[in-house]
Design an enzyme around this catalytic site. Structure first.
Site, short mmCIF file in Angstrom:
data_model
loop_
_atom_site.label_atom_id
_atom_site.label_comp_id
_atom_site.label_asym_id
_atom_site.label_seq_id
_atom_site.Cartn_x
_atom_site.Cartn_y
_atom_site.Cartn_z
N LYS A 22 0.90 -1.19 -0.09
CA LYS A 22 0.00 0.13 -0.04
C LYS A 22 0.79 1.40 -0.04
O LYS A 22 0.61 2.15 -0.72
CB LYS A 22 -0.95 0.09 1.13
N ASN A 23 1.85 1.22 0.70
CA ASN A 23 2.76 2.48 0.90
C ASN A 23 3.65 2.85 -0.22
O ASN A 23 4.02 3.97 -0.32
CB ASN A 23 3.50 2.44 2.28
N ARG A 93 -3.87 10.82 3.61
CA ARG A 93 -2.57 11.54 3.74
C ARG A 93 -1.88 11.51 2.44
O ARG A 93 -1.29 12.42 2.18
CB ARG A 93 -1.80 10.62 5.03
N CYS A 117 -4.66 8.37 9.33
CA CYS A 117 -4.56 8.18 10.47
C CYS A 117 -4.06 9.31 11.47
O CYS A 117 -3.21 10.21 11.03
CB CYS A 117 -3.70 6.89 10.82
N ARG A 122 0.39 16.32 11.53
CA ARG A 122 1.22 15.84 10.56
C ARG A 122 2.09 16.69 9.76
O ARG A 122 1.48 17.29 8.94
CB ARG A 122 0.47 14.97 9.67
N PRO A 123 3.29 17.32 10.25
CA PRO A 123 3.81 18.60 9.53
C PRO A 123 4.34 18.21 7.99
O PRO A 123 4.68 17.21 7.76
CB PRO A 123 5.17 18.80 10.51
N ILE A 124 4.02 19.22 7.33
CA ILE A 124 4.46 19.08 5.97
C ILE A 124 5.59 20.14 5.66
O ILE A 124 5.92 20.46 4.69
CB ILE A 124 3.35 19.27 4.92
N ASP A 125 6.15 20.69 6.75
CA ASP A 125 7.35 21.78 6.56
C ASP A 125 8.57 21.11 5.76
O ASP A 125 9.23 22.04 5.05
CB ASP A 125 7.74 22.01 7.84
N GLN A 126 8.73 19.94 5.77
CA GLN A 126 10.04 19.31 5.01
C GLN A 126 9.63 19.35 3.46
O GLN A 126 10.40 19.23 2.69
CB GLN A 126 10.39 18.11 5.51
N ASP A 305 4.72 1.06 11.67
CA ASP A 305 3.62 0.37 11.15
C ASP A 305 3.40 -1.18 11.75
O ASP A 305 2.07 -1.51 11.45
CB ASP A 305 3.50 0.53 9.55
N ARG A 397 -8.76 0.21 4.53
CA ARG A 397 -7.91 1.16 3.95
C ARG A 397 -6.45 0.49 3.46
O ARG A 397 -6.01 1.06 2.46
CB ARG A 397 -7.49 2.48 4.77
#
Length: 427
Positions: A22-23, A93, A117, A122-126, A305, A397
Site C-alpha cells: 500500500k505505501n 494523507r 490516521c 502531520r507537519p509538511i514543513d519538510q 507500522d 484502507r
C-alpha cells in the site's frame, strides 16, 4: 455500519498470499501523472486508499481502466486539472503526493492538507522546504496547499528529519526540475526504492534510493511503462504476528524476505521459528510466547507500522515487554482498546509497558487507525468469546481481502453490515 466479529481460540494454520505494498502504491499512482502516457501497474493492493486515488485521477482527467483485480491501466495523456478533488483528498494523507507530481508536470498544484490516521500533527514543513528550494512558491490557504513554479530548478536539500513523505514528494517534483537535485538525510524504506524504480522505468534519472543520499537529474519528457509493485511488508508482518500470537504455523507467500528482516528478528526473539525461501517465509511457534522489547525507528529499524500488531501479540507473553515508539508522537491510542479486552498495559509518553496476562476476554472495541485496527483482529483471535470491532473502515484502507485471508488460515472472523441506528425523535 460495518463491523468485524472475531471469535477467539483458533490457531492459524495454512498459507496466505501477500498483496502489493500500500505505501508504495499510494505514491506510484500519483507518479503516473509524470508519464504523460499509458502506465500499467500490476500487483496493486485491493484496498480503499487505492480506490480513492484512482477516483481522484479520473476526476482530474486521467483515463483509468481495471485490467484485472490487481492490474490497472492509467492514461494521463489528457490529464489537465492541477487541483485534486477536495472531498476525496481531505481524509487521506497520501493525497499529498499529487503535489510533487503535479508540480513536476504542470508547474502548479492544489491539494488539501493531509488527513488519514491521527497520530498527532502531520507537519509538511519538510515538503514545503524542498519545493521552495527548487523555486516553487507554496501557500496554505483555507485548508489547501497551493504550490506554483514557473520552472523547477535542481537544488541541494538536507532534510531536518527523516521523512518518508517528504522524501517521496521531492523525488517526484525533482524528476522534471532543470538540473541536478541532491537529497540528504532521506528515508530508506523499501517503498522509497520502489518509487525510484518506477520513476526510472518511465524515463526518470534517480540514483541512490535506499541510501542516505538520493540524486535526481531532471528530464524533459517521461513516458508510459508497465511496472509491478513490491509485496507489502506490513501486511506480511501482520499475518506473521497473528500466527505467532496464536501458536500457529503459517506460510507467507509473495514476500521479499530481505524487507522482512527487522520483523522476523523480533518474532524469533519472541519464540517463533522462521524458515525462509526466495519469496516466502514460514513462521510457527510451538513453545511459550516470550517477552521482548521493541523500539520503532526509520528503516532499517523496526517499522512503526508493525508496532500495534506486536503489542497485541505481546499481551499474552510471559513477562513484561516494553515498546518504545521512535517515529510518531501519538501512536498508542489503540492501547485503551486492548485494555478493554483485559490487557495489562501502561503508557508513559512514547513508552508502553505490557505485562503479559493469562487471558483476554471479548468486548466491543473500535479501530483507532489502520494498524491499530489490525491489532484488534489479533487480540480478538486471542480473546475468549466474540470480539466486536467497530470503525473497520480504517482496516480496509490498507488490508485487502482481510476476512477471506484470515478465514482461510482458520480464523473465525465475519464482516457484518448492521443498519444505522435510527435518529432519536425530537421531544
Amino acid at each position: 455500519m460495518n463491523k468485524f466479529f472475531v471469535t477467539g481460540g483458533n490457531t492459524l494454520r495454512g498459507t496466505v498470499e501477500i498483496g502489493g505494498m500500500k505505501n508504495a502504491a499510494v505514491a506510484i499512482i500519483p507518479a503516473t501523472i509524470l508519464a504523460q502516457g499509458v502506465c500499467v501497474l500490476e500487483n496493486i493492493p485491493n484496498v480503499s486508499d487505492v480506490t480513492l486515488l484512482l477516483q481522484m485521477l479520473t476526476e482530474m482527467g486521467a483515463r483509468v481502466r481495471m485490467l484485472g483485480k490487481k492490474t490497472v491501466e492509467i492514461d494521463t495523456s489528457y490529464l489537465c486539472d492541477p487541483v485534486v478533488p477536495y472531498d476525496l483528498a481531505r481524509n487521506m494523507r497520501a493525497s499529498y503526493y499529487f503535489l510533487g507530481s503535479l508540480l513536476g508536470r504542470c508547474g502548479q498544484a492544489s491539494v488539501s492538507m493531509p488527513g488519514g490516521c491521527n497520530f498527532g500533527v502531520r507537519p509538511i514543513d519538510q515538503h514545503i522546504k524542498g519545493f521552495e528550494a527548487m523555486g516553487a512558491q507554496v501557500e496554505i490557504e483555507n485548508g489547501m496547499i497551493n504550490a506554483k513554479a514557473d520552472q523547477l530548478r535542481g537544488a541541494h536539500i538536507y532534510f531536518d528529519k527523516v521523512s518518508v513523505g517528504a522524501t517521496m514528494n521531492i523525488m517526484l517534483a525533482a524528476t522534471r526540475a532543470k538540473g541536478l537535485t541532491i537529497l540528504e538525510n532521506v528515508a530508506k524504506e523499501p517503498h522509497i526504492v520502489d518509487l525510484a524504480n518506477f520513476l526510472n522505468s518511465i524515463g526518470a534519472d534517480v540514483r541512490g534510493a535506499g541510501t542516505d543520499v538520493i540524486k535526481i537529474r531532471g528530464v524533459d519528457v517521461m513516458h508510459g511503462a508497465s511496472y509491478t509493485i513490491i509485496p507489502d511488508q506490513i501486511e506480511a508482518g501482520t499475518y506473521m504476528a497473528a500466527a505467532v500470537a496464536t501458536g500457529g504455523d503459517v506460510r507467507v507467500e509473495n514476500v521479499i524476505p530481505k524487507h522482512m528482516e527487522p520483523i522476523t528478528a523480533k518474532l524469533r526473539s519472541a519464540g517463533a521459528e522462521i524458515e525462509e525461501g526466495d519469496d516466502w517465509l514460514r513462521v510457527r511457534r510451538t513453545g511459550p510466547l516470550k517477552r521482548i522489547n521493541v523500539k520503532t525507528m526509520p528503516h532499517p529499524g523496526f517499522p512503526t507500522d508493525m508496532q500495534p500488531q506486536m503489542a497485541a501479540m505481546l499481551t499474552m507473553a510471559d513477562g513484561v515487554s516494553i515498546i518504545t515508539e521512535g517515529v510518531w508522537d501519538n501512536r498508542f491510542k489503540y492501547i485503551d482498546e486492548l485494555i478493554r479486552l483485559g490487557a495489562n498495559i501502561t503508557v508513559d509518553g512514547k513508552v508502553a509497558v505490557i505485562e503479559g496476562v493469562q487471558e483476554l476476554t471479548a468486548a466491543p472495541v473500535r479501530c483507532t487507525d489502520l494498524r491499530g485496527g489490525a491489532a484488534m483482529i489479533i487480540a480478538g483471535l486471542l480473546a475468549t468469546g466474540t470480539t466486536e470491532i467497530e470503525e473497520i473502515i480504517h482496516i480496509e484502507r490498507g488490508y485487502e481481502d482481510v476476512v477471506e485471508k484470515f478465514t482461510a488460515l482458520g480464523a473465525d472472523i465475519r464482516r457484518v453490515t448492521l443498519p444505522d441506528a435510527p435518529l432519536s425523535k425530537a421531544l
